[in-house]
Design an enzyme around this catalytic site. Sequence first.
Site, PDB file in Angstrom:
ATOM      1  N   LYS A  15       0.864  -1.316   0.206  1.00  0.00           N
ATOM      2  CA  LYS A  15      -0.121  -0.001  -0.033  1.00  0.00           C
ATOM      3  C   LYS A  15       0.723   1.222  -0.004  1.00  0.00           C
ATOM      4  CE  LYS A  15      -4.505   0.855   0.738  1.00  0.00           C
ATOM      5  NZ  LYS A  15      -5.565   0.331   0.131  1.00  0.00           N
ATOM      6  N   GLY A  62     -26.550   1.184   1.942  1.00  0.00           N
ATOM      7  CA  GLY A  62     -25.590   1.770   1.012  1.00  0.00           C
ATOM      8  C   GLY A  62     -25.815   1.098  -0.234  1.00  0.00           C
ATOM      9  N   VAL A  63     -26.621   1.770  -1.107  1.00  0.00           N
ATOM     10  CA  VAL A  63     -26.899   1.270  -2.512  1.00  0.00           C
ATOM     11  C   VAL A  63     -26.117   1.899  -3.541  1.00  0.00           C
ATOM     12  CG1 VAL A  63     -28.899  -0.050  -1.890  1.00  0.00           C
ATOM     13  CG2 VAL A  63     -29.330   2.412  -2.427  1.00  0.00           C
ATOM     14  N   GLY A  64     -24.868   2.373  -3.563  1.00  0.00           N
ATOM     15  CA  GLY A  64     -23.851   3.027  -4.555  1.00  0.00           C
ATOM     16  C   GLY A  64     -23.219   1.980  -5.348  1.00  0.00           C
ATOM     17  N   ASN A  65     -22.239   1.930  -5.742  1.00  0.00           N
ATOM     18  CA  ASN A  65     -21.729   1.207  -6.648  1.00  0.00           C
ATOM     19  C   ASN A  65     -21.890  -0.343  -6.753  1.00  0.00           C
ATOM     20  OD1 ASN A  65     -21.028   3.118  -8.761  1.00  0.00           O
ATOM     21  ND2 ASN A  65     -19.344   3.776  -7.458  1.00  0.00           N
ATOM     22  N   VAL A  66     -21.369  -0.690  -5.234  1.00  0.00           N
ATOM     23  CA  VAL A  66     -21.456  -2.158  -5.061  1.00  0.00           C
ATOM     24  C   VAL A  66     -22.956  -2.713  -4.628  1.00  0.00           C
ATOM     25  CG1 VAL A  66     -20.505  -3.908  -3.463  1.00  0.00           C
ATOM     26  CG2 VAL A  66     -19.066  -2.051  -4.321  1.00  0.00           C
TER      27      VAL A  66
HETATM   28  P1  NAD Z   1     -20.175   4.201  -3.222  1.00  0.00           P
HETATM   29  O1  NAD Z   1     -19.685   5.650  -2.787  1.00  0.00           O
HETATM   30  O2  NAD Z   1     -20.551   4.139  -4.682  1.00  0.00           O
HETATM   31  O3  NAD Z   1     -21.452   3.834  -2.453  1.00  0.00           O
HETATM   32  C1  NAD Z   1     -21.622   3.957  -1.170  1.00  0.00           C
HETATM   33  C2  NAD Z   1     -23.017   4.393  -0.698  1.00  0.00           C
HETATM   34  O4  NAD Z   1     -23.159   4.701   0.393  1.00  0.00           O
HETATM   35  C3  NAD Z   1     -23.526   5.560  -1.527  1.00  0.00           C
HETATM   36  O5  NAD Z   1     -24.595   5.720  -2.167  1.00  0.00           O
HETATM   37  C4  NAD Z   1     -23.726   6.682  -0.043  1.00  0.00           C
HETATM   38  O6  NAD Z   1     -24.632   7.728  -0.369  1.00  0.00           O
HETATM   39  C5  NAD Z   1     -24.067   5.605   0.697  1.00  0.00           C
HETATM   40  N1  NAD Z   1     -23.836   6.163   2.104  1.00  0.00           N
HETATM   41  C6  NAD Z   1     -22.733   6.817   2.543  1.00  0.00           C
HETATM   42  N2  NAD Z   1     -22.830   6.943   4.095  1.00  0.00           N
HETATM   43  C7  NAD Z   1     -23.881   6.333   4.402  1.00  0.00           C
HETATM   44  C8  NAD Z   1     -24.772   6.321   5.609  1.00  0.00           C
HETATM   45  N3  NAD Z   1     -24.225   6.900   6.718  1.00  0.00           N
HETATM   46  N4  NAD Z   1     -25.808   5.640   5.625  1.00  0.00           N
HETATM   47  C9  NAD Z   1     -26.332   5.044   4.318  1.00  0.00           C
HETATM   48  N5  NAD Z   1     -25.804   5.039   3.329  1.00  0.00           N
HETATM   49  C10 NAD Z   1     -24.671   5.724   3.303  1.00  0.00           C
HETATM   50  O7  NAD Z   1     -19.053   3.164  -2.907  1.00  0.00           O
HETATM   51  P2  NAD Z   1     -19.029   1.659  -3.376  1.00  0.00           P
HETATM   52  O8  NAD Z   1     -18.039   1.610  -4.277  1.00  0.00           O
HETATM   53  O9  NAD Z   1     -20.288   1.242  -3.551  1.00  0.00           O
HETATM   54  O10 NAD Z   1     -18.224   1.046  -2.235  1.00  0.00           O
HETATM   55  C11 NAD Z   1     -18.929   1.000  -0.853  1.00  0.00           C
HETATM   56  C12 NAD Z   1     -18.147   0.106   0.087  1.00  0.00           C
HETATM   57  O11 NAD Z   1     -17.484  -0.959  -0.444  1.00  0.00           O
HETATM   58  C13 NAD Z   1     -17.150   1.176   0.769  1.00  0.00           C
HETATM   59  O12 NAD Z   1     -16.645   0.735   1.859  1.00  0.00           O
HETATM   60  C14 NAD Z   1     -15.881   0.470  -0.195  1.00  0.00           C
HETATM   61  O13 NAD Z   1     -14.511   0.990   0.450  1.00  0.00           O
HETATM   62  C15 NAD Z   1     -15.914  -0.798  -0.395  1.00  0.00           C
HETATM   63  N6  NAD Z   1     -15.433  -1.760  -1.487  1.00  0.00           N
HETATM   64  C16 NAD Z   1     -15.833  -1.213  -2.636  1.00  0.00           C
HETATM   65  C17 NAD Z   1     -15.168  -1.934  -3.781  1.00  0.00           C
HETATM   66  C18 NAD Z   1     -15.593  -1.421  -5.337  1.00  0.00           C
HETATM   67  O14 NAD Z   1     -15.375  -2.383  -6.246  1.00  0.00           O
HETATM   68  N7  NAD Z   1     -16.381  -0.275  -5.435  1.00  0.00           N
HETATM   69  C19 NAD Z   1     -14.305  -3.040  -3.470  1.00  0.00           C
HETATM   70  C20 NAD Z   1     -13.930  -3.238  -2.369  1.00  0.00           C
HETATM   71  C21 NAD Z   1     -14.626  -2.586  -1.337  1.00  0.00           C
END
Ligand code: NAD
Length: 367
Positions: free
Chosen positions: A81, A180-184
Amino acid sequence: MSNVFTHVETLGHEQIVYCNDPQSGLRAIIGIHDTNLGPALGGTRLWHYSSEEDALRDVLRLSRGMTYKAACAGLALGGGKAVIIARPEQKSEAMFRAFGRFVNSLQGRYITAEDVNTNVTDMNFVRLETKFVTGVAPALGGSGDPSPVTALGVFAGLKAAVEVRLGRKDLKGLRVAVQGVGNVGKYLCQYLHEEGAKLFVNDINADRVQEMCSKYQATAVSDSELYSLDIDVFAPCALGAILNSKTIPALKAQIIAGGANNQLEDEKVHGKMLQDRKVVYCPDYVINAGGLINVYNELIGYNREKALSEARNIGATVLQILKIADRDGITTHEASQRYAENRIQAVRNLKAMHNVASSAVGRMMHP
Ligand code: NAD
């Protein structure tokens, strides 16, 4: 200086590299934890650390975490890292190109990628100086959005936990809350919906919640309802540290399987608390390794179908880890560490065997 060696020896790191380029303002630390399984891969975090000591502590902790993550994911990668000590507004092409030169000087012992406060644009600058970088733009050979791959791995791990804890292979009518219904989270909702699960969703972004409700007939839940919902599975996909002494006693879910990083506020205390309550916790770094699997595939020649298929294998890994936890009476977090250490040790032994063959005696016997 002696302080750095003390830290490094305690956590077992191989190499720490301090990078200083006054012209561009770059001050960075690269941590290479373990390269027994392969080159150390891990993202570059840009953060305004309040002290060098904080930056060092973070890079040591995060690089060690990557060793375990890659080992559990079955990848030929070690753990590394990097941290750049700066504010986001100080970012520049020169800073990332200078960083790229330092990465290049390690000749592949460390491979970098995006992390908190760094993005594809920054990695494109790094790419101008070194090939030892992933997560670049698709036009430069990058693999694109890792989220569908991450979500598929989480889904596979979740199904494995359902099989173990609830004794069923299908998800019909299974009640799952996704925080959390973002990307993942959104892709996870899609996979769950396709197999008949009943979804409950929570997000600070109301539009995203609305989208899940209309696409997948999900039910929106408030923050105050979320942790005490009558559900089978809780899938944290937003924030870290949400499994803590306040939330765990309220949980009714029997399984926790989500993509968020660092879900346990305290790995020991809260891992044990979940074990005592017979809640199956799928260790976050095992279940969310799809993103790492994706960038690994970028390194060896990208094929999305292959990356997706390897992410599905996370289900089999979770089954093995749950078995170890049950057999040894330890938390699932401890079991995943044991699983990783066993794999690293096995490969380390293999290296010793190779060394004997290429030793002076070996060469005399096979001139
Ligand atoms: P993202 O930012 O696209 O989605 C996160 C979602 O959580 C957003 O919709 C945001 O509005 C919501 N959020 C933020 N604070 C909140 C709260 N207090 N209560 C409810 N919802 C809340 O991120 P992502 O890429 O979907 O990643 C989500 C998690 O997974 C992160 O912890 C990230 O480190 C981890 N992760 C992601 C990946 C990846 O491929 N994207 C890989 C490994 C780990």
